[in-house]
Design a protein around this motif. Structure first.
Motif, PDB file in Angstrom:
ATOM      1  N   ILE A 127      15.997  -5.833  15.841  1.00 22.73           N
ATOM      2  CA  ILE A 127      16.032  -7.292  15.707  1.00 22.73           C
ATOM      3  C   ILE A 127      17.379  -7.665  15.091  1.00 22.73           C
ATOM      4  CG2 ILE A 127      14.999  -9.336  14.658  1.00 22.73           C
ATOM      5  CD1 ILE A 127      12.364  -7.927  14.586  1.00 22.73           C
ATOM      6  N   HIS A 128      18.117  -8.545  15.730  1.00 27.25           N
ATOM      7  CA  HIS A 128      19.375  -9.021  15.160  1.00 27.25           C
ATOM      8  C   HIS A 128      19.597 -10.460  15.603  1.00 27.25           C
ATOM      9  CE1 HIS A 128      21.598  -8.764  18.999  1.00 27.25           C
ATOM     10  NE2 HIS A 128      20.847  -7.692  19.222  1.00 27.25           N
ATOM     11  N   SER A 129      20.356 -11.188  14.797  1.00 32.15           N
ATOM     12  CA  SER A 129      20.608 -12.597  15.054  1.00 32.15           C
ATOM     13  C   SER A 129      21.892 -12.762  15.857  1.00 32.15           C
ATOM     14  CB  SER A 129      20.716 -13.363  13.734  1.00 32.15           C
ATOM     15  OG  SER A 129      21.827 -12.895  12.995  1.00 32.15           O
ATOM     16  N   ARG A 130      22.193 -14.006  16.153  1.00 29.56           N
ATOM     17  CA  ARG A 130      23.454 -14.286  16.828  1.00 29.56           C
ATOM     18  C   ARG A 130      24.616 -14.066  15.863  1.00 29.56           C
ATOM     19  NH1 ARG A 130      22.891 -20.119  19.442  1.00 29.56           N
ATOM     20  NH2 ARG A 130      22.550 -20.569  17.239  1.00 29.56           N
ATOM     21  N   LYS A 131      25.795 -13.975  16.416  1.00 27.48           N
ATOM     22  CA  LYS A 131      26.962 -13.684  15.601  1.00 27.48           C
ATOM     23  C   LYS A 131      27.305 -14.822  14.645  1.00 27.48           C
ATOM     24  CE  LYS A 131      29.052 -10.636  19.064  1.00 27.48           C
ATOM     25  NZ  LYS A 131      30.237 -10.364  19.908  1.00 27.48           N
ATOM     26  N   ASP A 132      26.930 -16.055  14.984  1.00 28.78           N
ATOM     27  CA  ASP A 132      27.321 -17.201  14.168  1.00 28.78           C
ATOM     28  C   ASP A 132      26.168 -17.767  13.354  1.00 28.78           C
ATOM     29  OD1 ASP A 132      25.941 -17.978  16.373  1.00 28.78           O
ATOM     30  OD2 ASP A 132      27.160 -19.759  16.800  1.00 28.78           O
ATOM     31  N   SER A 133      25.048 -17.061  13.230  1.00 26.10           N
ATOM     32  CA  SER A 133      23.903 -17.588  12.477  1.00 26.10           C
ATOM     33  C   SER A 133      23.172 -16.437  11.809  1.00 26.10           C
ATOM     34  CB  SER A 133      22.958 -18.348  13.406  1.00 26.10           C
ATOM     35  OG  SER A 133      22.420 -17.474  14.384  1.00 26.10           O
ATOM     36  N   PRO A 134      22.526 -16.695  10.652  1.00 26.47           N
ATOM     37  CA  PRO A 134      21.788 -15.630   9.964  1.00 26.47           C
ATOM     38  C   PRO A 134      20.417 -15.403  10.587  1.00 26.47           C
ATOM     39  CG  PRO A 134      21.647 -17.654   8.713  1.00 26.47           C
ATOM     40  CD  PRO A 134      22.549 -17.951   9.878  1.00 26.47           C
ATOM     41  N   LEU A 135      19.801 -14.320  10.196  1.00 30.40           N
ATOM     42  CA  LEU A 135      18.448 -13.982  10.621  1.00 30.40           C
ATOM     43  C   LEU A 135      17.496 -14.290   9.480  1.00 30.40           C
ATOM     44  CD1 LEU A 135      16.470 -12.696  12.660  1.00 30.40           C
ATOM     45  CD2 LEU A 135      16.989 -10.478  11.610  1.00 30.40           C
ATOM     46  N   VAL A 136      16.512 -15.139   9.729  1.00 26.80           N
ATOM     47  CA  VAL A 136      15.570 -15.590   8.706  1.00 26.80           C
ATOM     48  C   VAL A 136      14.164 -15.161   9.115  1.00 26.80           C
ATOM     49  CG1 VAL A 136      14.614 -17.560   7.466  1.00 26.80           C
ATOM     50  CG2 VAL A 136      17.030 -17.559   8.135  1.00 26.80           C
ATOM     51  N   LEU A 137      13.495 -14.408   8.227  1.00 28.15           N
ATOM     52  CA  LEU A 137      12.094 -14.033   8.405  1.00 28.15           C
ATOM     53  C   LEU A 137      11.284 -14.781   7.359  1.00 28.15           C
ATOM     54  CD1 LEU A 137      12.444 -10.170   8.913  1.00 28.15           C
ATOM     55  CD2 LEU A 137      12.326 -11.942  10.661  1.00 28.15           C
ATOM     56  N   GLN A 138      10.363 -15.605   7.794  1.00 31.06           N
ATOM     57  CA  GLN A 138       9.648 -16.496   6.889  1.00 31.06           C
ATOM     58  C   GLN A 138       8.150 -16.372   7.111  1.00 31.06           C
ATOM     59  OE1 GLN A 138      10.934 -20.528   7.158  1.00 31.06           O
ATOM     60  NE2 GLN A 138       9.492 -21.300   5.648  1.00 31.06           N
ATOM     61  N   SER A 139       7.408 -16.411   5.994  1.00 24.59           N
ATOM     62  CA  SER A 139       5.954 -16.331   6.055  1.00 24.59           C
ATOM     63  C   SER A 139       5.375 -17.129   4.907  1.00 24.59           C
ATOM     64  CB  SER A 139       5.489 -14.870   5.970  1.00 24.59           C
ATOM     65  OG  SER A 139       4.078 -14.797   5.905  1.00 24.59           O
ATOM     66  N   ASP A 140       4.162 -17.659   5.117  1.00 19.24           N
ATOM     67  CA  ASP A 140       3.507 -18.431   4.062  1.00 19.24           C
ATOM     68  C   ASP A 140       3.042 -17.552   2.908  1.00 19.24           C
ATOM     69  OD1 ASP A 140       3.905 -20.687   5.548  1.00 19.24           O
ATOM     70  OD2 ASP A 140       1.918 -20.653   6.484  1.00 19.24           O
ATOM     71  N   ARG A 141       2.789 -16.277   3.162  1.00 14.08           N
ATOM     72  CA  ARG A 141       2.312 -15.371   2.108  1.00 14.08           C
ATOM     73  C   ARG A 141       3.342 -14.301   1.783  1.00 14.08           C
ATOM     74  NH1 ARG A 141      -4.171 -14.461   3.373  1.00 14.08           N
ATOM     75  NH2 ARG A 141      -4.753 -16.679   3.254  1.00 14.08           N
TER      76      ARG A 141
END
Length: 309
Positions: free
Chosen positions: A95-109
């Motif tokens: 899993i990797h993000s685009r070159k110009d944006s970060p990778l965000v993993l978000q969850s309610d818990r």
């Protein structure tokens, strides 16, 4: 049957019939025909509704030749654009993000990342929760940006900090529950270094020696009771321009009594001339005291200072 009877019978059958032939209708009529037309019409309506629903789903889900909505199928894999939500476990290789944006993993818990072997057994786990970040593995490492130098590593046996400098900025400093082994301890420039044990003793040990140096300042050792300097096999060497021993007990010397000394911490009486020169004496047990200097040595091993020490 005789021949005449056969001929008569065949002649009767070959005679033309004068009656009109009867026609029987072929097909579906009545209620069967109406039911067939109804089912055909129902099937046609169902096909039209299904076609309309399919076109609506394709429009809403934004199906294209490349993918669906924010999901794009490329030669390298699957590409997701925008915010994506997964309701079930996700199994991917990378899993990797685009070159110009970060990778965000978000969850309610919490966010949990698991690593398993070929048998499905859990070998590593990283959990980011609301209260703590937990890592469960055989060895945890933090490397530099180039991926070569290990900055921090931890396992069941030891914790290794590979950075060039360990800086503790808390007001309470660093608290160690057990022994600490280090080749060098120093403070930052223009800052004081303080080693303190508030309720117990502080021990510094080294098989080849312990060196305490203050290159541009004073070195002070203060204690409430006794300060011991002990060398089992060598010597204690004091090298300085001036060596001062303060608050040493002073013994008064009397010429009428050859061995009359009395312990006195104050200066001699005002009636006698003021004594300004003293002799440094040592008892057999190593205790030092001052004795008024005379023409000869005034130190007496039978002095009260040595007897009561």
């Amino acid at each position: 049957m005789t021949r005449e009877q056969y001929i008569l019978a065949t002649q009767q059958n070959s005679l033309p019939r004068t009656e009109h032939p009867q026609f029987y209708p072929v097909g579906i009529y009545g209620w069967r025909k109406r039911c067939l037309y109804f089912f055909v019409l129902l099937l046609l309506v169902t096909m039209i509704v299904n076609l309309a629903m399919t076109i609506w789903i394709l429009k809403v889900m934004n199906f294209t030749v490349d993918g669906m909505g924010n999901l794009r199928v490329t030669k390298k894999g699957i590409r997701l654009e925008g915010i994506s939500e997964f309701l079930l476990p996700l199994y991917v290789k990378e899993i990797h993000s685009r070159k110009d944006s970060p990778l965000v993993l978000q969850s309610d818990r919490n966010v949990t990342v698991n690593a398993r072997n070929h048998m499905g057994q859990l070998t590593g786990q990283l959990t980011v929760g609301a209260d703590a970040v937990e890592a469960q593995c055989k060895r945890f490492e933090v490397r530099a940006s180039d991926g070569g130098k290990v900055l921090f590593s931890a396992d069941e046996d030891e914790i290794v900090i590979g950075a060039d400098r360990l800086k503790v900025t808390g007001t309470e400093g660093a608290v160690f529950g057990h022994s600490v082994e280090t080749p060098h301890i120093r403070a930052e420039p223009s800052q004081d270094l303080k080693l303190e044990s508030p309720t117990r003793s502080l021990v510094m040990e080294a098989p080849r020696g312990v060196q305490v140096s203050a290159a541009a300042g004073d070195l002070k050792a203060t204690c409430r009771k006794e300060l011991h300097l002990q060398s089992t096999e060598g010597e204690i060497f004091l090298n300085a321009d001036t060596i001062r021993l303060g608050n040493l007990p002073v013994g008064s010397f009397s010429s009428s009594s050859s061995s009359s000394f009395s312990s006195s911490s104050s200066s001699p009486s005002s009636s006698a001339p003021r004594q300004t020169i003293y002799e440094l004496c040592a008892c057999p047990n190593g205790k030092l005291y001052l004795s008024p200097a005379g023409a000869g040595s005034t130190c007496q091993s039978s002095s009260n200072i040595c007897l009561w020490s």
